[in-house]
Design a protein around this motif. Sequence first.
Motif, PDB file in Angstrom:
ATOM      1  N   LEU A  97       0.832  -1.202   0.000  1.00  0.00           N
ATOM      2  CA  LEU A  97       0.000   0.000   0.000  1.00  0.00           C
ATOM      3  C   LEU A  97       0.868   1.254   0.000  1.00  0.00           C
ATOM      4  CD1 LEU A  97      -2.644  -1.031   2.698  1.00  0.00           C
ATOM      5  CD2 LEU A  97      -2.866  -1.174   0.210  1.00  0.00           C
ATOM      6  N   THR A  98       0.449   2.245  -0.757  1.00  0.00           N
ATOM      7  CA  THR A  98       1.178   3.512  -0.806  1.00  0.00           C
ATOM      8  C   THR A  98       0.259   4.719  -0.611  1.00  0.00           C
ATOM      9  OG1 THR A  98       0.982   3.571  -3.221  1.00  0.00           O
ATOM     10  CG2 THR A  98       3.013   2.620  -2.295  1.00  0.00           C
ATOM     11  N   GLU A  99      -1.016   4.569  -0.953  1.00  0.00           N
ATOM     12  CA  GLU A  99      -1.945   5.685  -0.826  1.00  0.00           C
ATOM     13  C   GLU A  99      -2.185   6.002   0.650  1.00  0.00           C
ATOM     14  OE1 GLU A  99      -3.418   7.671  -3.080  1.00  0.00           O
ATOM     15  OE2 GLU A  99      -2.149   6.710  -4.593  1.00  0.00           O
ATOM     16  N   PRO A 100      -2.091   7.261   1.047  1.00  0.00           N
ATOM     17  CA  PRO A 100      -2.280   7.640   2.453  1.00  0.00           C
ATOM     18  C   PRO A 100      -3.597   7.140   3.041  1.00  0.00           C
ATOM     19  CG  PRO A 100      -1.396   9.484   1.214  1.00  0.00           C
ATOM     20  CD  PRO A 100      -1.718   8.427   0.208  1.00  0.00           C
ATOM     21  N   LYS A 101      -4.683   7.226   2.247  1.00  0.00           N
ATOM     22  CA  LYS A 101      -5.978   6.796   2.751  1.00  0.00           C
ATOM     23  C   LYS A 101      -5.994   5.301   3.025  1.00  0.00           C
ATOM     24  CE  LYS A 101     -10.845   7.812   1.884  1.00  0.00           C
ATOM     25  NZ  LYS A 101     -11.807   8.407   0.932  1.00  0.00           N
ATOM     26  N   ALA A 102      -5.401   4.533   2.133  1.00  0.00           N
ATOM     27  CA  ALA A 102      -5.354   3.080   2.298  1.00  0.00           C
ATOM     28  C   ALA A 102      -4.479   2.695   3.489  1.00  0.00           C
ATOM     29  CB  ALA A 102      -4.838   2.429   1.022  1.00  0.00           C
ATOM     30  N   LEU A 103      -3.374   3.396   3.652  1.00  0.00           N
ATOM     31  CA  LEU A 103      -2.485   3.125   4.784  1.00  0.00           C
ATOM     32  C   LEU A 103      -3.174   3.452   6.106  1.00  0.00           C
ATOM     33  CD1 LEU A 103       0.834   4.489   3.280  1.00  0.00           C
ATOM     34  CD2 LEU A 103       0.453   2.131   4.059  1.00  0.00           C
ATOM     35  N   LYS A 104      -3.892   4.556   6.114  1.00  0.00           N
ATOM     36  CA  LYS A 104      -4.606   4.947   7.332  1.00  0.00           C
ATOM     37  C   LYS A 104      -5.649   3.900   7.700  1.00  0.00           C
ATOM     38  CE  LYS A 104      -7.102   8.807   9.433  1.00  0.00           C
ATOM     39  NZ  LYS A 104      -7.642  10.178   9.231  1.00  0.00           N
ATOM     40  N   SER A 105      -6.336   3.377   6.697  1.00  0.00           N
ATOM     41  CA  SER A 105      -7.338   2.346   6.943  1.00  0.00           C
ATOM     42  C   SER A 105      -6.691   1.053   7.429  1.00  0.00           C
ATOM     43  CB  SER A 105      -8.129   2.083   5.659  1.00  0.00           C
ATOM     44  OG  SER A 105      -9.061   1.039   5.845  1.00  0.00           O
ATOM     45  N   ALA A 106      -5.570   0.670   6.833  1.00  0.00           N
ATOM     46  CA  ALA A 106      -4.894  -0.582   7.194  1.00  0.00           C
ATOM     47  C   ALA A 106      -4.328  -0.544   8.598  1.00  0.00           C
ATOM     48  CB  ALA A 106      -3.777  -0.881   6.191  1.00  0.00           C
ATOM     49  N   LEU A 107      -3.882   0.633   9.033  1.00  0.00           N
ATOM     50  CA  LEU A 107      -3.241   0.758  10.346  1.00  0.00           C
ATOM     51  C   LEU A 107      -4.174   1.351  11.393  1.00  0.00           C
ATOM     52  CD1 LEU A 107       0.358   1.897   9.328  1.00  0.00           C
ATOM     53  CD2 LEU A 107      -0.474  -0.395   9.893  1.00  0.00           C
ATOM     54  N   LYS A 108      -5.472   1.330  11.107  1.00  0.00           N
ATOM     55  CA  LYS A 108      -6.446   1.816  12.085  1.00  0.00           C
ATOM     56  C   LYS A 108      -6.744   0.714  13.096  1.00  0.00           C
ATOM     57  CE  LYS A 108     -11.112   3.722  12.529  1.00  0.00           C
ATOM     58  NZ  LYS A 108     -12.346   4.118  11.813  1.00  0.00           N
ATOM     59  N   PHE A 109      -6.707   1.067  14.367  1.00  0.00           N
ATOM     60  CA  PHE A 109      -6.971   0.098  15.427  1.00  0.00           C
ATOM     61  C   PHE A 109      -8.402  -0.403  15.323  1.00  0.00           C
ATOM     62  CE2 PHE A 109      -7.998  -0.709  20.029  1.00  0.00           C
ATOM     63  CZ  PHE A 109      -7.205  -1.844  20.155  1.00  0.00           C
TER      64      PHE A 109
END
Length: 292
Positions: free
Chosen positions: A179-191
């Motif tokens: 993943l590279t897109e900020p939105k996707a990363l934020k979703s993946a690393l959301k608790f």
Amino acid sequence: MDEEETQLLRNSLTYIEILLTRYEPRRETAWRVQPGSSLAGDDARTDPYHLSHSVQHALQVAIDHVQCLRSSLVERMDADKASVVLHTHGQATLLRGALENSARAVWLIAPPQRLERVRRRLTLQADDHKNNRAMAAVVAAAMAPPCQPRADPDTLFPRSEAEQWTQLVALFQAAGATLTEPKALKSALKFTGYADIVRTAGQELARPPDFDGSLDMGKVLEFAWKGCSALAHGDLSGSLNQLPRQVQSQTGKILFVRMTGSVTNLHFWTTLACMTITKALDLFDSRARKYH
């Protein structure tokens, strides 16, 4: 207390003693992670937020709650009998802590894929960063003199919030995330939240022989955790639904009831807490060992 309840209490204390006896050797020695083991690889990918340390910490907290539960239950122990004290709400609070922390340990270490174990560890760290900053904001507000600007909570930390986030993303990508897109990363690393953690961890548990074969152990563990949480929070509906009660008097539509501790629920919750801690210990030992 009838004979059935007495036996349930005996069983609960036996489960606790078996668990604590197994855990005791770890109090004196470090939790060893062998070089070349699966867990050593996880630690390398999550450094400095070692996955093994996070699992160890969760288990230590869970065990501490179980030890406190035993202390609150056993008023006196003799060679042939024990005097016990049953609380209405406090022991459910202790069992909630045992269930929640042991479930977190299982949730962290159970996935077969390393990238998922790494991802879960990093989501936990992201949530820790967020909570730590939220607490700092409260402290900064409380310490601000009247009519004076509040201190920027970010100044209380050696690194900025952006720097902490960049580090977590870098670790995730170095572990193999594409993943590279900020939105996707934020979703993946959301608790994910503790309800999901407990439910997911429960699916790793073996169903006891006396449980209904159709039961989903994930939902069973979530049900137990929520039951303990209701009593820990002092929810009125939770108290009325889960505690034995006797009507003392009635005025119109208002009932005055006497609530007592539930031996059945205590046994149910204790059994699940010991099962979850044991599962986490088994997973830790397996992943910390190098197989030749």
